[in-house]
Scaffold this motif. Structure first.
Motif, mmCIF file in Angstrom:
data_model
loop_
_atom_site.group_PDB
_atom_site.id
_atom_site.type_symbol
_atom_site.label_atom_id
_atom_site.label_comp_id
_atom_site.label_asym_id
_atom_site.label_seq_id
_atom_site.Cartn_x
_atom_site.Cartn_y
_atom_site.Cartn_z
ATOM 1 N N HIS A 1 -20.061 12.733 3.205
ATOM 2 C CA HIS A 1 -20.911 11.843 3.991
ATOM 3 C C HIS A 1 -22.369 11.990 3.637
ATOM 4 N N TRP A 2 -23.110 10.902 3.822
ATOM 5 C CA TRP A 2 -24.564 10.913 3.574
ATOM 6 C C TRP A 2 -25.291 11.425 4.803
ATOM 7 N N VAL A 3 -24.737 11.145 5.969
ATOM 8 C CA VAL A 3 -25.423 11.425 7.233
ATOM 9 C C VAL A 3 -24.439 12.096 8.188
ATOM 10 N N TYR A 4 -24.940 13.028 8.974
ATOM 11 C CA TYR A 4 -24.045 13.726 9.906
ATOM 12 C C TYR A 4 -24.765 14.070 11.191
ATOM 13 N N ALA A 5 -24.001 14.168 12.265
ATOM 14 C CA ALA A 5 -24.523 14.658 13.547
ATOM 15 C C ALA A 5 -24.318 16.169 13.581
ATOM 16 N N VAL A 6 -25.342 16.884 13.934
ATOM 17 C CA VAL A 6 -25.258 18.352 13.945
ATOM 18 C C VAL A 6 -25.848 18.895 15.240
ATOM 19 N N LYS A 7 -25.545 20.152 15.487
ATOM 20 C CA LYS A 7 -26.185 20.861 16.595
ATOM 21 C C LYS A 7 -27.035 21.981 15.993
ATOM 22 N N ALA A 8 -28.280 22.040 16.379
ATOM 23 C CA ALA A 8 -29.165 23.097 15.871
ATOM 24 C C ALA A 8 -28.741 24.433 16.477
ATOM 25 N N PRO A 9 -29.163 25.519 15.858
ATOM 26 C CA PRO A 9 -28.803 26.838 16.387
ATOM 27 C C PRO A 9 -29.339 27.029 17.817
ATOM 28 N N ARG A 10 -28.710 27.924 18.521
ATOM 29 C CA ARG A 10 -29.154 28.239 19.886
ATOM 30 C C ARG A 10 -30.654 28.550 19.869
ATOM 31 N N GLY A 11 -31.347 27.981 20.819
ATOM 32 C CA GLY A 11 -32.782 28.274 20.926
ATOM 33 C C GLY A 11 -33.657 27.264 20.195
ATOM 34 N N VAL A 12 -33.019 26.422 19.388
ATOM 35 C CA VAL A 12 -33.792 25.385 18.678
ATOM 36 C C VAL A 12 -33.635 24.090 19.478
ATOM 37 N N SER A 13 -34.745 23.510 19.864
ATOM 38 C CA SER A 13 -34.699 22.272 20.654
ATOM 39 C C SER A 13 -35.481 21.184 19.932
ATOM 40 N N PRO A 14 -35.026 19.942 19.979
ATOM 41 C CA PRO A 14 -33.770 19.483 20.566
ATOM 42 C C PRO A 14 -32.556 19.976 19.773
ATOM 43 N N SER A 15 -31.461 20.122 20.479
ATOM 44 C CA SER A 15 -30.279 20.690 19.837
ATOM 45 C C SER A 15 -29.540 19.658 18.994
ATOM 46 N N GLU A 16 -29.315 18.483 19.567
ATOM 47 C CA GLU A 16 -28.513 17.483 18.835
ATOM 48 C C GLU A 16 -29.414 16.675 17.911
ATOM 49 N N ARG A 17 -28.957 16.556 16.671
ATOM 50 C CA ARG A 17 -29.735 15.872 15.644
ATOM 51 C C ARG A 17 -28.832 15.084 14.711
ATOM 52 N N ILE A 18 -29.494 14.202 13.970
ATOM 53 C CA ILE A 18 -28.808 13.454 12.903
ATOM 54 C C ILE A 18 -29.524 13.816 11.606
ATOM 55 N N THR A 19 -28.789 14.168 10.585
ATOM 56 C CA THR A 19 -29.456 14.621 9.365
ATOM 57 C C THR A 19 -28.805 14.034 8.117
ATOM 58 N N LEU A 20 -29.605 13.840 7.076
ATOM 59 C CA LEU A 20 -29.037 13.596 5.757
ATOM 60 C C LEU A 20 -28.350 14.882 5.316
#
Ligand code: 6PG
Length: 284
Positions: free
Chosen positions: A203-222
């Motif tokens: 995939h070119w793009v994915y939904a990810v969760k950042a590590p604990r303590g990193v905000s915002p947690s939910e992100r979309i990334t290449l």
């Protein structure tokens, strides 16, 4: 302000953040002119975070008249899953510092809908748009595993991905330039150390969760292959707090291999623009 050092063709050290921003602006003005001359358009994926703000302000200020904005198309390397208009949105930051101040047509601004109620849906939507814009076949759509999350065992094979999932093949470059930042942990875009997303090949793009303590947690990334499809990658790195991770990347070896930013490649290579503090140079 003269450049302090040209460490190699891949790294330049400048005195301070404004000098880094100025150097990057000059490079982008030339890259845009070259791309528009060659292909009639300039495509750039912007970075999030705070570092690029000075660059965006210069592009909207003293350099604005040197870019043919109606021929510029803007994308993002990643976006946070936050409401539209949120100050945490990478789109909003670029809009406020740059896009609202230059004559770029709204249709040329291709943002990730971070406000989408389903991060996967936003990822699918953005990937579909990218494939359409760059005229790639819309293959492999929609079959996403559950959201990746940093900190999962690197050997985790997300369910829903076929083990033999075929790799993306890019017959030509996508973005003329992708701007990237560097986190103190070595992340770039929203690709964090230890996240199985680093091995995503399809995939070119994915939904990810950042590590604990990193905000915002939910992100979309290449993903790394999508970043690698760019013609040129330019990292902007400033501040003494980035010195440790930049030293580790420059040293290479096992430690660097675990850092997402160290795994970035693009067709014509990666340029690191750093200030003296991040590079550990005495400032001029
Ligand atoms: C994000 C960015 C991220 C950023 C680095 C550096 O969405 O947060 O894409 O990768 O570039 O975290 O951030 P700073 O420029 O604020 O140090």
């Amino acid at each position: 302000m003269p450049r302090i050092a040209r460490v190699s063709s891949e790294m330049q050290v400048h005195a301070d953040p404004p000098s880094v921003a100025e150097a990057a602006a000059e490079i982008l003005v030339d890259a845009a002119a070259d791309a528009i001359r060659a292909r009639g358009r300039f495509t750039i994926a912007l970075s999030g975070g705070s570092t690029p703000r000075l660059l965006y302000e210069r592009l909207a200020g003293e350099h604005a008249g040197r870019i043919d904005w109606p021929r510029v198309n803007v994308f993002w390397g990643d976006e946070r899953c936050v409401p539209e208009g949120s100050p945490e949105s990478n789109y909003q930051a670029a809009h406020d510092a740059l896009l609202s101040r230059v004559p770029i047509p709204p249709g040329n601004v291709h943002r990730v809908r971070g406000e989408h109620p389903d991060p996967h849906g936003a990822a699918v939507e953005y990937e579909r748009m990218l494939k359409r814009f760059f005229a790639f076949p819309a293959a492999n759509e929609g079959r996403f595993s559950p959201v990746y999350g940093a900190g999962r065992p690197a050997d985790a094979t997300p369910s829903g991905l076929r083990p033999e999932s075929q790799s993306i093949t890019f017959s030509r470059s996508t973005f003329d330039v992708i701007l990237l930042g560097l986190g103190e942990d070595g992340h770039t875009a929203s690709l964090f150390p230890g996240d199985p997303i680093l091995d995503e090949k399809r995939h070119w793009v994915y939904a990810v969760k950042a590590p604990r303590g990193v905000s915002p947690s939910e992100r979309i990334t290449l993903t790394l292959p999508a970043i690698a499809s760019a013609e040129r990658g330019i990292f902007l790195v400033t501040g003494a707090n980035k010195r440790g991770v930049l030293d580790a990347i420059r040293a290479g070896g096992d430690e660097a291999s675990r850092l997402p930013a160290a795994r970035v490649t693009t067709s014509r290579g990666v340029l690191w623009l750093a200030d003296a503090a991040a590079a550990g140079y005495p400032s001029a």
